[in-house]
Design an enzyme around this catalytic site. Structure first.
Site, PDB file in Angstrom:
ATOM      1  N   LYS A   1      28.326 -33.930  53.927  1.00 31.00           N
ATOM      2  CA  LYS A   1      27.979 -32.946  54.968  1.00 31.00           C
ATOM      3  C   LYS A   1      29.205 -32.056  55.142  1.00 31.00           C
ATOM      4  O   LYS A   1      29.751 -31.909  56.236  1.00 31.00           O
ATOM      5  CB  LYS A   1      27.624 -33.707  56.253  1.00 31.00           C
TER       6      LYS A   1
ATOM      7  N   ASP B   1      21.524 -33.975  54.404  1.00 33.06           N
ATOM      8  CA  ASP B   1      20.206 -33.928  55.052  1.00 33.06           C
ATOM      9  C   ASP B   1      19.108 -33.493  54.080  1.00 33.06           C
ATOM     10  O   ASP B   1      18.100 -34.188  53.911  1.00 33.06           O
ATOM     11  CB  ASP B   1      20.236 -33.051  56.320  1.00 33.06           C
TER      12      ASP B   1
ATOM     13  N   ASP C   1      24.849 -45.980  53.659  1.00 35.85           N
ATOM     14  CA  ASP C   1      24.159 -47.055  54.368  1.00 35.85           C
ATOM     15  C   ASP C   1      22.718 -46.642  54.648  1.00 35.85           C
ATOM     16  O   ASP C   1      21.764 -47.388  54.409  1.00 35.85           O
ATOM     17  CB  ASP C   1      24.913 -47.302  55.693  1.00 35.85           C
TER      18      ASP C   1
ATOM     19  N   TYR D   1      33.285 -46.396  59.567  1.00 34.49           N
ATOM     20  CA  TYR D   1      33.230 -47.856  59.664  1.00 34.49           C
ATOM     21  C   TYR D   1      34.589 -48.491  59.930  1.00 34.49           C
ATOM     22  O   TYR D   1      34.702 -49.710  59.933  1.00 34.49           O
ATOM     23  CB  TYR D   1      32.611 -48.440  58.394  1.00 34.49           C
TER      24      TYR D   1
END
Ligand code: NAD
Length: 485
Positions: A181, A214, A238, A134
């Site tokens: 991740k 995931d 988010d 971001y």
């Protein structure tokens, strides 16, 4: 930890009534907080559509900023963001400008009073709010390839992870799960995970686990009751916070907090719903529950508890606005004002079937600034030279061999991260964007060697587009290997 809010009897709260349904739901929320005895000095400011139209590209005026900077909290109704025309998101601007580092979003089911497939769901997502993808640092680098920089800092990770553990303790939550991740992003997400492990050691009373984002999200969508507090980076947070709010069955009921060191912002997660504005049918619950979080943050947990329990009782009594699906179809659909009045009528009461909430006094959390570490011993050991090239890997390697010099030798070429030289295979699709790694045989190099290499590339007509230095920090590599290296 310190708590300055508890000593401020009537803290300044900046209030923005927003656009669309904003003014109606803000009036309802303030009415309930007032009736519950909230102690605050309200300063109203204008934000949103009107300000955008006046030419303020972020939807807020300089006077508005001043009001925010002198407030302890910002209670914000949703605004309408104009599409296109170079207007910036007010929320993103406020978060970054005021350093609102933690986004806190509780997601709870209220079964059977609000329809949901997960009646036992009761979790909180704590999302890092300032870093990651971001930063908005994006570049087009070649004809075919664009990049977005993912920036993750140690102080940023330490702040959000510590906030998550402190939040868990203060709110009697027993487990914190970290989502990253780091099997793919070993340095950036790896740092977040590592900091989670390090700081977690200071909280042996709290159960802790780590999920690859995931499979963690898949589990969250099917067994949300397995989670209590989730802490994660900006982008994953988010996405999963919307997944969680949706499966709780309560997007219209969810509030969120954006916590900063000086000022913090509290709002509903929904937008300004312009199509139903002015009809007295909007649900004020999301904003009201954000107000509950705000009262807690301001050290007024007595008010927070009173409002939250009266709201639960109202829901349990079947009083609801038309947007809420009730599992057995019972109860009474009422308007915005009548709903607020129903909550006021129940102040002092607690739910009988839903679990009443208990907020500790002084639950306000402020995380002391994290200590900065001594700089590491940083040595430059090579450079990744990025070039635009339309030919094949072997031809590029042959040209790059011609610019080797001093201690720098061509070791590897990758295309979108996959090693294509030496020993590439023809099946690998290659774009026009190549990362060419030059390294010293051993030890550090002078930065002038990198400048000289870049200069030789330009002279040889190689279109180099950027360089990334390869450094070690206290002897540890600060760069990853190419896939297949
Ligand atoms: P929205 O959340 O405003 O509306 C989505 C749907 O939910 C609509 O059907 C709406 O009627 C319903 N809904 C939302 N809140 C409700 C409530 N309190 N009571 C009853 N029904 C409710 O999303 P949108 O339509 O995509 O966006 C409208 C505007 O809001 C856009 O300009 C968008 O940019 C803005 N927005 C602002 C914020 C914010 O200020 N934080 C957040 C999201 C969207």
């Amino acid at each position: 930890m310190y708590d300055s809010a508890a000593f401020d009897e009537s803290p300044v709260v900046a209030v923005a009534h927003g656009d669309g349904i904003g003014p109606e739901i803000m009036a309802a929320a303030l009415q309930v907080l007032d009736a519950a005895g909230a102690r605050m000095t309200v300063r109203t400011l204008e934000i949103g559509e009107k300000l955008y139209r006046q030419g303020h590209t972020a939807g807020i005026s300089p006077e508005g900023w001043e009001t925010l900077r002198t407030a302890r909290a910002f209670f914000k109704a949703p605004i309408t963001t104009p599409q296109g025309g170079g207007m910036k998101s007010l929320n993103v601007t406020i978060r970054k400008t005021l350093g609102l580092y933690a986004n806190v979003r509780p997601c709870s089911a209220y079964s059977p009073y609000v329809a949901t497939k997960h009646p036992d769901m009761d979790l909180v997502i704590i999302r890092e709010n300032e870093e990651d993808l971001y930063a908005g640092i994006e570049h087009r680098q070649t004809d075919e390839v664009y990049q977005c920089l993912k920036l993750v800092s140690r102080p940023g990770c330490e702040r959000i992870v510590r906030y998550a553990f402190e939040y868990a303790r203060a709110n009697r939550r027993t487990k914190v799960s970290c989502f990253t991740k780091d099997n793919i992003m070993k340095l950036t997400d790896g740092l977040f995970h590592q900091v989670f492990n390090e700081i977690g050691e200071e909280y042996p009373d709290i159960e802790q686990d780590h999920w690859i984002v995931d499979i963690g999200t898949a589990r969250l969508a099917t067994r949300p009751q397995d989670f209590d507090v989730i802490v994660t980076t900006n982008l994953y947070g988010d996405i999963i916070s919307d997944v969680a709010a949706e499966i709780a069955g309560s997007v219209g009921l969810a509030g969120s907090a954006n916590i900063g060191r000086q000022v913090s912002m509290f709002e509903a997660i929904h937008g300004s719903a312009p199509l139903i504005a002015g009809q007295d049918i909007a649900n004020p619950s999301g904003l009201l529950l954000a107000g509950v979080m705000m009262m807690n943050h301001l050290g007024q947990s007595d008010v927070a508890e009173r409002v939250h329990n009266a709201w639960l009782r109202t829901v349990e009594d079947g009083v609801h606005t038309g947007d809420v699906g009730v599992e057995d179809g019972s109860g009474e659909a009422v308007g915005t004002r009548a709903f607020a009045q129903a909550v006021i009528d129940r102040l002092g009461q607690e739910p009988r079937k839903l679990t009443p909430v208990r907020y500790d006094s002084n639950a306000s959390l402020e995380i002391a600034p994290e200590p900065r570490r001594e700089p590491a011993d940083r040595q430059t050991v090579g450079v990744d030279l990025f070039v635009q090239w339309r030919g094949g890997a072997d031809d590029l390697a042959a040209r790059l061999k011609g610019i080797e010099g001093g201690p720098l030798e061509l070791k590897m070429i990758t295309n979108r991260g996959v090693k294509v030289w030496p020993g590439g295979i023809p099946e690998t699709f290659c774009t026009d964007h190549w990362r060419c790694r030059f390294m010293n045989g051993g030890g550090s190099i002078d930065l002038n060697e990198i400048v000289a290499l870049s200069s030789r590339a330009v002279t040889a007509g190689i279109e180099f587009i950027k360089t990334e230095h390869l450094c070690t920090f206290d002897g540890e590599a600060g760069f990853t290997l190419g896939q297949g290296q």
